[in-house]
Design an enzyme around this catalytic site. Structure first.
Site, PDB file in Angstrom:
ATOM      1  N   GLY A 108       0.825  -1.213   0.000  1.00 48.70           N
ATOM      2  CA  GLY A 108       0.000   0.000   0.000  1.00 48.70           C
ATOM      3  C   GLY A 108       0.854   1.256   0.000  1.00 48.70           C
ATOM      4  O   GLY A 108       0.416   2.316   0.463  1.00 48.70           O
ATOM      5  N   GLY A 110       1.716   2.739  -2.638  1.00 46.37           N
ATOM      6  CA  GLY A 110       1.383   3.525  -3.830  1.00 46.37           C
ATOM      7  C   GLY A 110       2.247   3.170  -5.020  1.00 46.37           C
ATOM      8  O   GLY A 110       2.740   4.056  -5.729  1.00 46.37           O
ATOM      9  N   SER A 111       2.415   1.865  -5.264  1.00 49.50           N
ATOM     10  CA  SER A 111       3.295   1.444  -6.365  1.00 49.50           C
ATOM     11  C   SER A 111       2.747   1.900  -7.723  1.00 49.50           C
ATOM     12  O   SER A 111       3.528   2.301  -8.597  1.00 49.50           O
ATOM     13  CB  SER A 111       3.511  -0.071  -6.353  1.00 49.50           C
ATOM     14  OG  SER A 111       2.279  -0.735  -6.364  1.00 49.50           O
ATOM     15  N   SER A 112       1.419   1.904  -7.893  1.00 49.54           N
ATOM     16  CA  SER A 112       0.850   2.326  -9.185  1.00 49.54           C
ATOM     17  C   SER A 112       1.155   3.795  -9.448  1.00 49.54           C
ATOM     18  O   SER A 112       1.526   4.181 -10.562  1.00 49.54           O
ATOM     19  CB  SER A 112      -0.664   2.143  -9.204  1.00 49.54           C
ATOM     20  OG  SER A 112      -0.996   0.852  -8.818  1.00 49.54           O
ATOM     21  N   ALA A 114       3.601   5.597  -8.073  1.00 45.83           N
ATOM     22  CA  ALA A 114       5.049   5.814  -8.224  1.00 45.83           C
ATOM     23  C   ALA A 114       5.513   5.392  -9.616  1.00 45.83           C
ATOM     24  O   ALA A 114       6.310   6.086 -10.253  1.00 45.83           O
ATOM     25  CB  ALA A 114       5.809   5.057  -7.137  1.00 45.83           C
ATOM     26  N   ASP A 155      -1.324  10.439  -3.689  1.00 43.43           N
ATOM     27  CA  ASP A 155      -0.160   9.553  -3.847  1.00 43.43           C
ATOM     28  C   ASP A 155       0.711  10.003  -5.025  1.00 43.43           C
ATOM     29  O   ASP A 155       1.943   9.913  -4.973  1.00 43.43           O
ATOM     30  CB  ASP A 155      -0.608   8.082  -3.993  1.00 43.43           C
ATOM     31  CG  ASP A 155      -1.903   7.925  -4.780  1.00 43.43           C
ATOM     32  OD1 ASP A 155      -2.369   8.912  -5.384  1.00 43.43           O
ATOM     33  OD2 ASP A 155      -2.444   6.808  -4.793  1.00 43.43           O
TER      34      ASP A 155
END
Ligand code: MEV
Length: 327
Positions: A108, A110-112, A114, A155
């Site tokens: 969680g 915020g890989s999407s 980033a 994010d």
């Protein structure tokens, strides 16, 4: 043919989750773990991705068909970003994209967001397009809305600006709060939060019970404003206490979970200044504010309570160019 690599950090929401979706303020810090995206120009009209951590060996699509058919989850943000990018800057050509991550997409962090930001940054550098942080944000925010139809964009702002920021959507206000790292202990529940489901649940609850939910959001906003002042003053004891208050309101909103509660209690009984869930709730991570003295006891208690301690630096720098290869 040039090759460029850019990176962007993950994030942790400190205050104001859920209410931020409705235009109220929030506070978020960027974490030291980053996602790296390398982009190389190609002499064809193909968009190709290698993303080992996502199990993508070699995904290829013709540029003319970006966004068509069903796009695999692992590449969806990259593909829609490139579609948006070439609509806006029509000089683009075939590209080979390779991603590398320093953190699991399960946490969680915020890989999407980033990966979207790092890709947009790499593309702007590759094609030598001057783009402000705000323009980068707008491009990435459109992509996120294309893909998931919801989200406050906090994010993305964290991945772009880095640091610890006070944020109002959609990047209407972005304000750096401190040069010091907020002293956090992070505990992972081992459960992946379903952000979309939780945001929709709160949306439904707001329709059913507008007075109750608006009152909770206003209370959260009062806490965000106080937290802003205390973070600027680097008064971490008060920041911790405000986190505990924010957590009680998130519990009233119905987005906490037994696993999160267990880790929060474990932290508080080990002397944390305060603790709360971070993000959508229902799983992912909790955060506790520690002093240098209590940090290791809090970490040990989280592990005893079956949580995984994620050691992170906070207040990390935002997206940046890592490397340029003139091939
Ligand atoms: C999720 O990490 C945070 C939420 O506020 C959703 C959003 O801001 O997009 C629940």
């Amino acid at each position: 043919m040039n090759k460029v690599e850019a990176s962007a950090p993950g994030k942790l929401m400190l205050f104001g989750e859920h209410s931020v979706v409705y235009g109220y303020p929030s506070i978020v810090t960027a974490v030291g773990q980053r996602i790296f995206v390398e982009v190389q120009e190609k002499n064809d009209d193909k968009f190709s991705v290698i993303a080992p951590e996502q199990g993508v060996d070699d995904y290829t699509k013709s540029i003319a068909h970006l966004g068509d058919d069903s796009v695999p989850r692992a590449v969806v943000f990259l593909e829609f970003l490139y579609k948006r990018f070439i609509e806006q800057y029509p000089k683009a050509c075939g590209v080979q994209v390779t991603t590398r991550s320093e953190f699991s997409s399960q946490f969680g962090f915020g890989s999407s967001s980033a990966v979207t930001v790092a890709f947009a940054k790499a593309l702007s550098e590759l094609f030598e397009i001057k783009i402000t942080k705000n323009e980068l944000f707008q491009l990435c925010y459109k992509t996120v809305i294309d893909v998931q139809n919801i989200g406050s964009g906090f994010d993305l702002a964290s991945a772009i600006w880095g640091g610890t920021i006070y944020y109002v959507k959609p990047a209407k206000i972005v304000q750096y709060l401190t040069s010091e790292e907020p002293p956090l202990v992070v505990g992972y529940t081992g459960i992946k939060a379903d952000t979309t489901r939780l945001v929709r649940m709160v949306e439904q609850e707001k329709k059913n019970n507008p007075m109750k939910i608006t009152k909770i959001f206003e209370e959260i906003t009062r806490i965000v404003e106080l937290a802003k002042t205390e973070i600027i003053a680097q008064n971490w004891l008060q920041v911790g206490r405000l986190m505990t208050e924010n957590q009680l309101l998130l519990e009233e909103l119905g987005v906490s979970s037994p696993e999160l509660q267990t880790l929060i209690q474990a932290s508080n009984s080990a002397g944390a200044f305060g603790a709360k869930l971070s993000g959508a709730g229902g799983g992912d991570c909790m955060i506790a504010v520690s002093s240098a003295i209590t940090k290791s006891t809090i970490e040990r208690n989280i592990e005893k309570a079956n949580g995984q301690v994620l050691r992170v630096h906070t207040n990390a720098v935002g997206t940046k160019l890592e490397r340029v290869h003139d091939l």
